[in-house]
Enzyme design. Structure first.
Site, PDB file in Angstrom:
ATOM      1  N   ARG A 103       0.846  -1.192   0.000  1.00 20.86           N
ATOM      2  CA  ARG A 103       0.000   0.000   0.000  1.00 20.86           C
ATOM      3  C   ARG A 103       0.883   1.244   0.000  1.00 20.86           C
ATOM      4  NH1 ARG A 103      -2.172  -2.297   4.563  1.00 20.86           N
ATOM      5  NH2 ARG A 103      -1.358  -0.525   5.733  1.00 20.86           N
ATOM      6  N   TYR A 253      -0.998  -3.453  -7.211  1.00 22.50           N
ATOM      7  CA  TYR A 253      -0.965  -4.188  -5.946  1.00 22.50           C
ATOM      8  C   TYR A 253      -2.329  -4.136  -5.281  1.00 22.50           C
ATOM      9  CZ  TYR A 253      -0.314  -5.214  -1.050  1.00 22.50           C
ATOM     10  OH  TYR A 253      -0.477  -5.738   0.209  1.00 22.50           O
ATOM     11  N   GLY A 254      -2.726  -5.242  -4.638  1.00 23.08           N
ATOM     12  CA  GLY A 254      -4.087  -5.402  -4.129  1.00 23.08           C
ATOM     13  C   GLY A 254      -4.597  -4.284  -3.260  1.00 23.08           C
ATOM     14  N   LYS A 262      -9.568  -1.790   1.269  1.00 23.90           N
ATOM     15  CA  LYS A 262      -9.363  -0.693   2.212  1.00 23.90           C
ATOM     16  C   LYS A 262     -10.061   0.594   1.752  1.00 23.90           C
ATOM     17  CE  LYS A 262      -6.358  -3.386   4.370  1.00 23.90           C
ATOM     18  NZ  LYS A 262      -6.714  -4.177   5.549  1.00 23.90           N
ATOM     19  N   HIS A 282     -11.415  -1.961  10.798  1.00 24.23           N
ATOM     20  CA  HIS A 282     -10.344  -2.863  10.392  1.00 24.23           C
ATOM     21  C   HIS A 282     -10.256  -3.996  11.427  1.00 24.23           C
ATOM     22  CE1 HIS A 282      -5.766  -3.298   9.372  1.00 24.23           C
ATOM     23  NE2 HIS A 282      -6.497  -4.073   8.604  1.00 24.23           N
ATOM     24  N   SER A 304      -2.109  -4.563  10.146  1.00 17.35           N
ATOM     25  CA  SER A 304      -1.793  -5.628   9.200  1.00 17.35           C
ATOM     26  C   SER A 304      -0.533  -6.368   9.623  1.00 17.35           C
ATOM     27  CB  SER A 304      -1.610  -5.048   7.794  1.00 17.35           C
ATOM     28  OG  SER A 304      -2.801  -4.498   7.319  1.00 17.35           O
ATOM     29  N   CYS A 306      -0.133  -8.469  12.001  1.00 20.64           N
ATOM     30  CA  CYS A 306       0.006  -8.633  13.456  1.00 20.64           C
ATOM     31  C   CYS A 306      -0.828  -9.788  13.985  1.00 20.64           C
ATOM     32  CB  CYS A 306      -0.379  -7.337  14.177  1.00 20.64           C
ATOM     33  SG  CYS A 306       0.870  -6.048  14.063  1.00 20.64           S
ATOM     34  N   GLY A 307      -1.198 -10.712  13.112  1.00 19.48           N
ATOM     35  CA  GLY A 307      -1.820 -11.935  13.593  1.00 19.48           C
ATOM     36  C   GLY A 307      -3.331 -11.994  13.479  1.00 19.48           C
ATOM     37  N   THR A 309      -5.252 -12.839  10.838  1.00 23.49           N
ATOM     38  CA  THR A 309      -5.680 -14.063  10.166  1.00 23.49           C
ATOM     39  C   THR A 309      -5.438 -15.276  11.044  1.00 23.49           C
ATOM     40  OG1 THR A 309      -5.270 -13.083   7.985  1.00 23.49           O
ATOM     41  CG2 THR A 309      -5.400 -15.479   8.097  1.00 23.49           C
ATOM     42  N   ASP A 329     -10.439  -9.523   8.390  1.00 20.51           N
ATOM     43  CA  ASP A 329      -9.847  -8.198   8.141  1.00 20.51           C
ATOM     44  C   ASP A 329     -10.797  -7.024   8.344  1.00 20.51           C
ATOM     45  OD1 ASP A 329      -7.525  -6.710   7.400  1.00 20.51           O
ATOM     46  OD2 ASP A 329      -8.416  -6.336   5.451  1.00 20.51           O
ATOM     47  N   ARG A 423       1.352 -12.283  -0.721  1.00 22.91           N
ATOM     48  CA  ARG A 423      -0.037 -12.515  -0.327  1.00 22.91           C
ATOM     49  C   ARG A 423      -0.631 -13.769  -0.953  1.00 22.91           C
ATOM     50  NH1 ARG A 423      -2.364  -8.585   3.367  1.00 22.91           N
ATOM     51  NH2 ARG A 423      -0.742  -6.987   3.525  1.00 22.91           N
ATOM     52  N   ARG A 454       1.840  -5.251  18.021  1.00 24.31           N
ATOM     53  CA  ARG A 454       3.130  -5.822  18.418  1.00 24.31           C
ATOM     54  C   ARG A 454       3.806  -4.876  19.414  1.00 24.31           C
ATOM     55  NH1 ARG A 454       5.651  -9.830  15.309  1.00 24.31           N
ATOM     56  NH2 ARG A 454       4.346 -10.595  13.615  1.00 24.31           N
ATOM     57  N   ASN A 549      -3.524 -18.762  22.345  1.00 22.53           N
ATOM     58  CA  ASN A 549      -4.287 -17.524  22.546  1.00 22.53           C
ATOM     59  C   ASN A 549      -5.732 -17.820  22.950  1.00 22.53           C
ATOM     60  OD1 ASN A 549      -2.030 -16.019  21.914  1.00 22.53           O
ATOM     61  ND2 ASN A 549      -2.596 -15.751  19.766  1.00 22.53           N
TER      62      ASN A 549
END
Length: 639
Positions: A103, A253-254, A262, A282, A304, A306-307, A309, A329, A423, A454, A549
């Protein structure tokens, strides 16, 4: 509208610029696929304007069918845009231009009548980090410098798409115009795209978000990489919330080209949500069922990579628990008639970060992605498969590896095989643990909202907000190490409020006020902050993460149910002694270190939050959030 005032010169004609007649241009073009009669008058008018501006050779009206996909896959194979991955079922690999891999936040703008409608205006913000404003004049100039004739010799694809289940009262419709078949096929995975959407438009109010995208044509006329056309030097992404319009130029790019993601789901979506009284965030959405069969739904906002998914597809290690995925997401959340906050995942697929995804970290994702998937910037193997950092070593047995740049790779090279932001784009319906209600048009009821990022030091594994205003403050003061998802260098601790810093569609101070107002609209969920990434003094993670977790979700579940299993602390409610189920944890987990609150750290944290609010939000900061900061400083001082 964004396209107003943009004029085109007829080729070979002297004199001042003149606008083409949109209808005549359309009649002169070849509609090579689809039927223009399926378009509503408003959609046809929008297509006409885009045709007049971009001057494509032909028009393709997308129907979303498998036959169409086969046609476009063949075209991309011929162009060299994708390669088949014969090891898997209907999977493809795309390698982008190395200058087009993430992005482009610095080139993303929002246009409003007044700057303060987009971003907080403060005397100390140099520069502002909560979005970029552009004037109407500069916006029109940017379009005029890039778009006229940018699709000459190309096909213009018209993609009707629905964000959310087609026909749901929580869903919104968009029309994306693009010259990239890669975007078409990716949008067909990430959204509900095709003929059914046009039918809903015909039957409904006809409203849609306008999305114009072009990979661009470099001003020099030289295309360095024909298989991945782009114009990175002039890439720009423009939004006009007042008219629900998005214009994107120069990147394939996506995050920059899949305009439902987004751009629509968050930037334009958040402005629509403010007007209509709901939230576009988000956030992942998951359902968790405890051993007694009770189920709740949780939404969680992490930056994004940071876990998100991994959490959305967790395999719990706690016996008797089950996690099911609604989305990884984006969450659109709205109170129903009974005052219950309900959420849908407006997307139809997962656009996940590949590196770090493996059988060990996310077996559910690995069971999802190896059919009907487009991989981008991962490495390929000689047996027709893919590879990225973090995958099992067995993937490298008896094969040669070609890296994301198309060069032979070996571990000894010291270079990554896959780009850090590579990705997978895969259908959500393939997920083995997709929630049965993931396409429920009414949405799922949200009982808890998690914020996190994080944080290698100082921030405990989990804590709970005391009330809604405190929770809004926690979201507003989020900080995290930067990731490869955007053009930032990693390891820098950045402020990322609500994990929305690059995605706000309007002034952050007004956004906070909107969040605060939710408490008066319905039954608000509990709010928590989590941090899977705290490290020891030796630099090792203190918490195993991933499936463990679920132990944190277990405590959150019990708090939602009203169990008195917490103790107060200066920053919020922590699990009380013995409340966190750590039975059977591998190794020795130092809970004391995980939950330690160093006074000096939190004094510095409060100071940096205050400096951030002063510089970036200033007088736009709502009083309740300022009061929460003052209370935090007072409590920390007395630690």
């Amino acid at each position: 509208m964004l396209l107003k005032g943009v004029q085109l010169l007829r080729s070979g004609l002297a004199g001042p610029p003149k606008c083409y007649n949109f209808r005549l241009v359309c009649r002169a073009l070849s509609v090579q696929y689809g039927d223009a009669k399926t378009l509503t008058p408003a959609v046809r008018d929008y297509v006409d304007k885009c045709v007049n501006l971009c001057q494509p050779e032909r028009v393709h009206i997308c129907d979303g069918s498998p036959a169409e996909s086969k046609l476009l896959q063949g075209l991309m194979l011929k162009q060299g845009t994708i390669l088949p991955l014969l090891k898997y079922e209907n999977c493809w690999l795309a390698r982008t231009n190395p200058a087009d891999v993430a992005r482009v936040e610095s080139k993303t703008f929002i246009s409003t009548e007044r700057k303060e409608q987009t971003v907080p205006v403060t005397p100390n913000a140099t520069p502002g980090t909560l979005g970029n404003w552009i004037s109407e004049t500069d916006l029109q100039a940017a379009i005029a410098e890039r778009f006229p004739g940018c699709m000459k010799g190309r096909t213009m694809y018209v993609i009707p798409f629905s964000m959310g289940p087609v026909g749901s009262p929580l869903s919104k419709i968009g029309i994306e115009i693009t010259d990239s078949p890669y975007v078409v096929e990716s949008m067909k995975i990430m959204t509900r795209a095709g003929a059914p959407v046009l039918q809903v438009l015909q039957q409904g109010d006809g409203q849609f978000v306008k999305c114009l995208h072009s990979v661009g044509t470099p001003a020099s006329g030289v295309q360095a990489q024909a298989s991945w056309p782009c114009d990175p030097e002039r890439t720009i992404i423009l939004h006009k919330p007042a008219e629900n319009e998005i214009v994107s130029y120069g990147s394939g790019y996506g995050g920059n080209s899949l305009l439902g993601k987004k751009c629509f789901a968050l930037r334009i979506g958040s402005t629509i949500a403010k007007r209509e009284g709901w939230l576009a965030e988000h956030m992942l959405i998951l359902g968790i069922t405890n051993p007694q069969g009770k189920k709740i739904y949780v939404a969680a906002a992490f930056p994004s990579a940071c876990g998100k998914t991994n959490l959305a597809m967790m395999t719990p290690t706690l016996p008797g628990y089950k996690v099911e995925c609604v989305g990884d997401d984006i969450a659109w959340m709205k109170f129903d008639a009974q005052g219950v906050l309900r959420a849908i995942n407006p997307e139809n697929g997962f656009f996940g970060v590949a590196p770090g995804t493996s059988r060990a970290t996310n077996p559910i994702a690995m069971d999802t992605i190896f059919r009907n998937t487009v991989f981008t910037n991962v490495a390929s193997t000689s047996d027709g498969g893919v590879y990225w950092e973090g995958m099992e070593e067995a993937q490298l047995a008896n094969v040669t590896v070609t890296d994301w740049l198309g060069k032979l790779w070996s571990r000894e090279s010291g270079k990554p095989a896959a780009h850090p932001n590579s990705r997978f784009c895969t259908p959500a319906a393939q997920c083995p643990i997709i929630d049965p209600a993931w396409e429920d048009s009414a949405g799922v009821p949200i009982s808890a909202i998690l914020f996190g990022g994080r944080r290698p030091a100082g921030v405990p594994l989990v804590y709970e907000a005391r009330d809604w205003a405190h929770g809004v403050f926690i979201g507003a003061s989020m900080r995290s190490e930067a990731t490869a998802a955007a053009e930032h260098k990693a390891k820098v601790i950045m402020h990322d409020p609500f994990a929305m810093r690059p995605f706000f569609g309007y002034n952050f101070g007004d956004y906070l006020a909107h969040w605060l107002s939710m408490e008066k609209r319905g039954q608000v969920p509990k709010i928590f902050h989590v941090n899977w990434f705290r490290k020891s003094d030796e630099g090792k993670f203190l918490w195993p993460g991933f499936g463990d977790n679920s132990r944190v979700l277990d405590w959150i579940f019990r708090r939602v149910q009203g169990e008195n299993c917490f103790e107060e602390s200066p920053i919020g409610r922590l699990p009380s002694q013995g409340a966190l189920n750590v039975a059977g944890l591998p190794g020795n987990v130092d809970l004391k270190q995980l939950f330690e609150l160093p006074k000096e750290f939190w004094q510095q944290e409060a100071k940096e939050i205050e400096q951030y609010f002063d510089a970036q939000v200033g007088g736009h900061l709502p009083r309740p959030v300022a009061q929460q900061l003052a209370e935090l400083k007072k409590r920390v001082a007395s630690m």
